[in-house]
Structures are given as C-alpha cells and as structure tokens.
Design an enzyme around this catalytic site. Structure first.
Site, PDB file in Angstrom:
ATOM      1  N   LEU A 110       0.876  -1.168   0.000  1.00  0.00           N
ATOM      2  CA  LEU A 110       0.000   0.000   0.000  1.00  0.00           C
ATOM      3  C   LEU A 110       0.915   1.219   0.000  1.00  0.00           C
ATOM      4  O   LEU A 110       1.924   1.249   0.722  1.00  0.00           O
ATOM      5  CB  LEU A 110      -0.902   0.037   1.243  1.00  0.00           C
ATOM      6  CG  LEU A 110      -2.135  -0.854   1.273  1.00  0.00           C
ATOM      7  CD1 LEU A 110      -2.848  -0.709   2.617  1.00  0.00           C
ATOM      8  CD2 LEU A 110      -3.090  -0.515   0.140  1.00  0.00           C
ATOM      9  N   ASP A 111       0.556   2.232  -0.769  1.00  0.00           N
ATOM     10  CA  ASP A 111       1.339   3.455  -0.780  1.00  0.00           C
ATOM     11  C   ASP A 111       1.411   4.043   0.626  1.00  0.00           C
ATOM     12  O   ASP A 111       0.497   3.855   1.446  1.00  0.00           O
ATOM     13  CB  ASP A 111       0.672   4.447  -1.740  1.00  0.00           C
ATOM     14  CG  ASP A 111       1.459   5.728  -1.874  1.00  0.00           C
ATOM     15  OD1 ASP A 111       2.536   5.681  -2.479  1.00  0.00           O
ATOM     16  OD2 ASP A 111       1.007   6.764  -1.353  1.00  0.00           O
ATOM     17  N   ALA A 112       2.490   4.768   0.923  1.00  0.00           N
ATOM     18  CA  ALA A 112       2.677   5.330   2.268  1.00  0.00           C
ATOM     19  C   ALA A 112       1.502   6.208   2.687  1.00  0.00           C
ATOM     20  O   ALA A 112       1.121   6.222   3.865  1.00  0.00           O
ATOM     21  CB  ALA A 112       3.977   6.128   2.331  1.00  0.00           C
TER      22      ALA A 112
END
Length: 258
Positions: A110-112
C-alpha cells in the site's frame, strides 16, 4: 494421497487440529462427502493423509494444515511504508511484526499515504501468488476526494478512462456522500488492477484528486472495525478463503501501490 501408510495421519484428526471442526463433526463432514484430498472426494473415515504434502478442502474451501504458517491482518496507518526496512528511515512495518516469533512480511503493498488492509504472513508461496500481476484480487477502496462527484463521473470510471499507461475501468464505483457546499465527496471503488497508485491516478484523471484513501477489502478479507495501527490474526474461515484464492491460479492482482 496416502490412504494406507501407517505414518499418515487420520483425516478427521487433521481437520480437527486445523480448527475446521471437532473430530466428531469432521467425521460427519467426511461421511457426507464434503471433504476432498488433492481434488478427490474422500468419504472413508480410516483415510490417512500426509499433512505436509496433501491438499485438503472442505466444501470447496482450502484448509491450511501447516501450523507453522501465520496470517495477520494489519490496518496500516498513513505515513507507514510497506517495507520491513525503509532505506530512507521512514516508519516501516517492523513495529507491527516484532511481537511475532515468525518472520512476517507483507503481501503486496500500500502506498505510504494510503491506509487500510494489509496482510502480513510467513507463507512465502501464498504471498508470491497473491502479489503476482497475473492474479486479479478484488480490492475495495474508499476515497475522500475534492469536489462534488457526479453520477456521470461514476459512470465514466466504470466505463473506462485513458491513463498514460493505458485504459482502466473500475469494476464498481459508487458515491457514498457528496457535499453540496464543496466539502468533497466519498467514493467507493472496486478494482482488480494492481497498477501503481491506480486509484489516485484515476480520480486525478476525472478531476477529483484524492485527499485520503483507505483499502477496506482485499479479496475475501474485510477490514471491519480493526483500528488503525492494530493487527489481528486471520480466522480459520479467512485463512481458508485466502488459501482457496491462492490455489485458484491466475484468475484472482497484484496488490501494489494504489
């Protein structure tokens, strides 16, 4: 399958140890023809199997026979990178895996800036399969976006839009709320694409940049009421559903950065 070998383990005992049901109920499941070993229905109670090599399913749902495998759901907070060690010193996933004896790692990413459901496991085979681009695991996101999203925009998202790396269409899209005062909208998107930051790029393309994004569902798993930054082990039913998905072959996406 090894029916007669004395070194095998009785099927009903294996099912009970795996948490499927009590041994008595497991026997009833076998007699009823609801249990398969390596794809074949087994109804003989004396059947012995090799738990390390045989594949067992009940009512079509896979059963994890390896007690050393651990599966954990994390509600990843914003600002945490999907890595066990970030070379830039940002908060990473180690803080959530340190209390487990096993060496866990994440299934996909998951993106930050994206929060929500992330699976942590020491099952390398399952992690590899579910994170492979040939799979199309359905993922459900809720995006808080700028502006008032219209029904026409939702229709465009499901019909398909053109991005720099090719066309993309949401499997489903719906408006959860839209403020008449310009306070933004909540949109639910269902996708099986694993392309990089795909939700953010789709919403940018239709003129509604994402302010906040959370993944609520990954395949058969639902985030539910798990608070941000908390973990819980998957239930027997959830483990079975995930294993069934992974054994299904390339029909299920790489959970990369949305």
């Amino acid at each position: 399958m090894n029916d007669q070998a004395p070194e095998g383990v009785r099927l009903q005992k294996v099912l009970a140890q795996a948490g499927v049901a009590s041994r008595r109920v497991s026997e009833e499941l076998i007699v009823a023809g609801r249990v398969r070993v390596n794809g074949s229905v087994v109804t003989e109670l004396g059947t012995r199997i090799d738990p390390e090599n045989d594949l067992v399913d009940v009512d079509g749902t896979a059963v994890q026979l390896d007690a050393t495998k651990r599966y954990v759901m994390l509600n990843k907070p914003r600002g945490v990178v999907s890595s066990m060690r970030d070379d830039r010193g940002r908060p990473d996933l180690r803080r959530y895996t340190e209390r487990f004896e096993e060496r866990l790692f994440n299934v996909g990413r998951l993106d930050a800036d994206t929060s929500g459901l992330l699976v942590l496991t020491n099952d390398g085979e399952l992690a590899h399969v579910l994170a492979h681009p040939s799979f199309g695991v359905t993922k459900v996101y809720i995006a808080k976006v700028t502006g008032r999203v219209s029904a026409q925009t939702v229709a465009a998202l499901t019909r398909g839009i053109e991005l720099e790396d090719g066309p993309i269409a949401a499997d489903k899209a719906r408006i959860l709320s839209a403020s008449a005062e310009g306070g933004g909208s909540l949109v639910e998107l269902t996708l099986h694409s694993g392309r990089n930051r795909i939700v953010r790029r789709m919403m940018d393309a239709v003129g509604h940049p994402v302010e906040e994004l959370v993944r609520r569902q990954f395949g058969p798993l639902h985030l539910g009421t798990l608070p941000a930054g908390k973990t819980r082990e998957l239930t027997t039913v959830e483990r079975g559903a995930l294993l069934t998905l992974s054994r299904g072959g390339p029909s299920t996406p790489s959970p990369e950065n949305p």
